[in-house]
Design an enzyme around this catalytic site. Structure first.
Site, PDB file in Angstrom:
ATOM      1  N   GLY A 204      42.946 -13.775  90.218  1.00 10.29           N
ATOM      2  CA  GLY A 204      43.319 -12.639  89.365  1.00 10.29           C
ATOM      3  C   GLY A 204      44.759 -12.190  89.563  1.00 10.29           C
TER       4      GLY A 204
ATOM      5  N   PRO B  91      44.787 -16.907  95.637  1.00 15.94           N
ATOM      6  CG  PRO B  91      46.398 -15.504  96.550  1.00 15.94           C
ATOM      7  CD  PRO B  91      46.152 -16.940  96.172  1.00 15.94           C
TER       8      PRO B  91
ATOM      9  CG  ASP C  28      48.059 -21.527  83.618  1.00 22.65           C
ATOM     10  OD1 ASP C  28      49.227 -21.546  83.198  1.00 22.65           O
ATOM     11  OD2 ASP C  28      47.444 -20.474  83.852  1.00 22.65           O
TER      12      ASP C  28
END
Ligand code: MEV
Length: 341
Positions: free
Chosen positions: A117, A115, A165
């Site tokens: 955002g 998903p 990340d």
């Protein structure tokens, strides 16, 4: 492969996929050289590269498409902000142009299960997957190369990125990222079960990082006090994971969230979700990633957790169980027999 090698790009599709992540501890503080703990999860972005002979580049990413002459790909800076999703793709191709000199055109298909955002690392995973695919196309090997190039590419989207990340997406697993530890995998005793509750409130990481920077610049001593506490939480969380102490781990998650509240990056909907999860029997809860919207992660008890799960999912239908991913970026090839567009 060295640049003079004669590449034969015909008849192969290159596939690369990279996982999203949960930031378990230390988001925002990690941007300033502090530690963070991240876990790669079983939701991936995949990229398929199919060389074509039509001197064009065709990119398809969900419902979005872009077609251009291959010879005109220069740099993402020429692309308008509305097409920002293409920055990593075009920039990576532009940077590899010399190595791709034997190629006349390229079809790029991007498919995502992450998903967007919600703070689950979709931008980093796109960068890792596209860089991985391109490096595989030019026979460049190794996760270290992929991480290096992907984190530079991610900085086009979010210029102060810590790189954490991309690291999680490249290597997979649960890892401690930061100068105090030197990026280590943590081996977990028992299992960790997280429910990810998504608010659907989109945020821009760059804006939230800038907001925290303003707070830090205004009150440096307060920020360093919070950062010290966040580092301490990371240390304790690492020990709790190694010993399998999920109760301490839950408390540490909640404690970390309180620090993020002090950075003023929470959101009323996140607070509401945290209350629901805690009242339903979660062991600990926090926002994950940049904040300002996005998702909450709730640590579930390892045994007899079906009531907790049901109670939360009744009130927050947009939630998913996240399994840990230990593979990181994954590359493979197939014969280029199917038409992708
Ligand atoms: C975003 O997923 C995590 C942040 O800490 C930014 C970063 O580490 O680059 C907010």
């Amino acid at each position: 492969m060295n640049k003079s090698t004669n590449n034969n790009f015909s008849n192969i599709n290159i596939h690369a996929s990279a996982p999203g992540k949960l930031t378990l501890f230390g988001e925002h503080f990690v941007v300033y050289g502090n530690s963070a703990i991240l876990a790669a999860i079983n939701k991936r972005i995949s990229v398929t590269l199919s060389p074509n002979k039509s001197n064009s580049i065709n990119i398809k990413f969900g419902r979005r498409k872009l077609a251009a002459r291959f010879s005109e790909i220069k740099s993402s800076k020429l692309i308008p902000r509305s097409q920002a999703f293409l920055y990593p793709v075009l920039n990576s191709i532009a940077s590899a142009k010399e190595e791709l000199s034997g190629l006349s055109g390229l079809d790029v298909l991007i498919e995502s299960q992450i998903p967007h955002g919600e703070g689950l690392g979709s931008s980093a995973a796109v960068c890792v997957a596209i860089v991985g695919a391109l490096q595989s196309l030019v026979h460049k090997e190794g996760k270290a190369n992929i991480f290096e190039a992907a984190s530079q590419t991610e900085r086009l989207i979010h210029k102060n990125s810590s790189g954490a990340d991309c690291y999680a997406s490249t290597y997979g697993g649960v890892l401690l990222f930061g100068p105090n530890f030197g990026n280590k995998q943590i081996s977990i005793k028992g299992k960790l079960q997280f429910l990810v509750c998504m608010t659907g409130i989109k945020h821009k990481t760059q804006n939230l990082v800038s907001k925290v920077k303003r707070m830090k610049d205004k009150n440096p001593s307060k920020f360093s006090e919070l950062a010290e506490r966040a580092n301490d939480i990371c240390f304790k969380a690492k020990s709790a994971m190694i010993t399998g102490d999920v109760y301490s781990l839950g408390n540490l998650l909640t404690e970390n969230h309180k620090l993020l509240q002090k950075l003023q990056i929470s959101h009323p909907r996140l607070e509401e979700y945290i209350e629901i999860c805690m009242n339903s029997g979660a062991l600990g809860c926090k926002l994950t990633g940049a904040g300002g919207g996005g998702a909450v992660i709730a640590l579930l008890p390892n045994q007899n957790n079906s009531d907790t799960l049901l109670r939360i999912q009744n009130k927050i239908p947009n939630s998913m169980l996240a399994e840990l991913d230990y593979k990181g970026v994954h590359l493979d090839q197939s014969l280029n027999s199917e038409k992708k567009f």
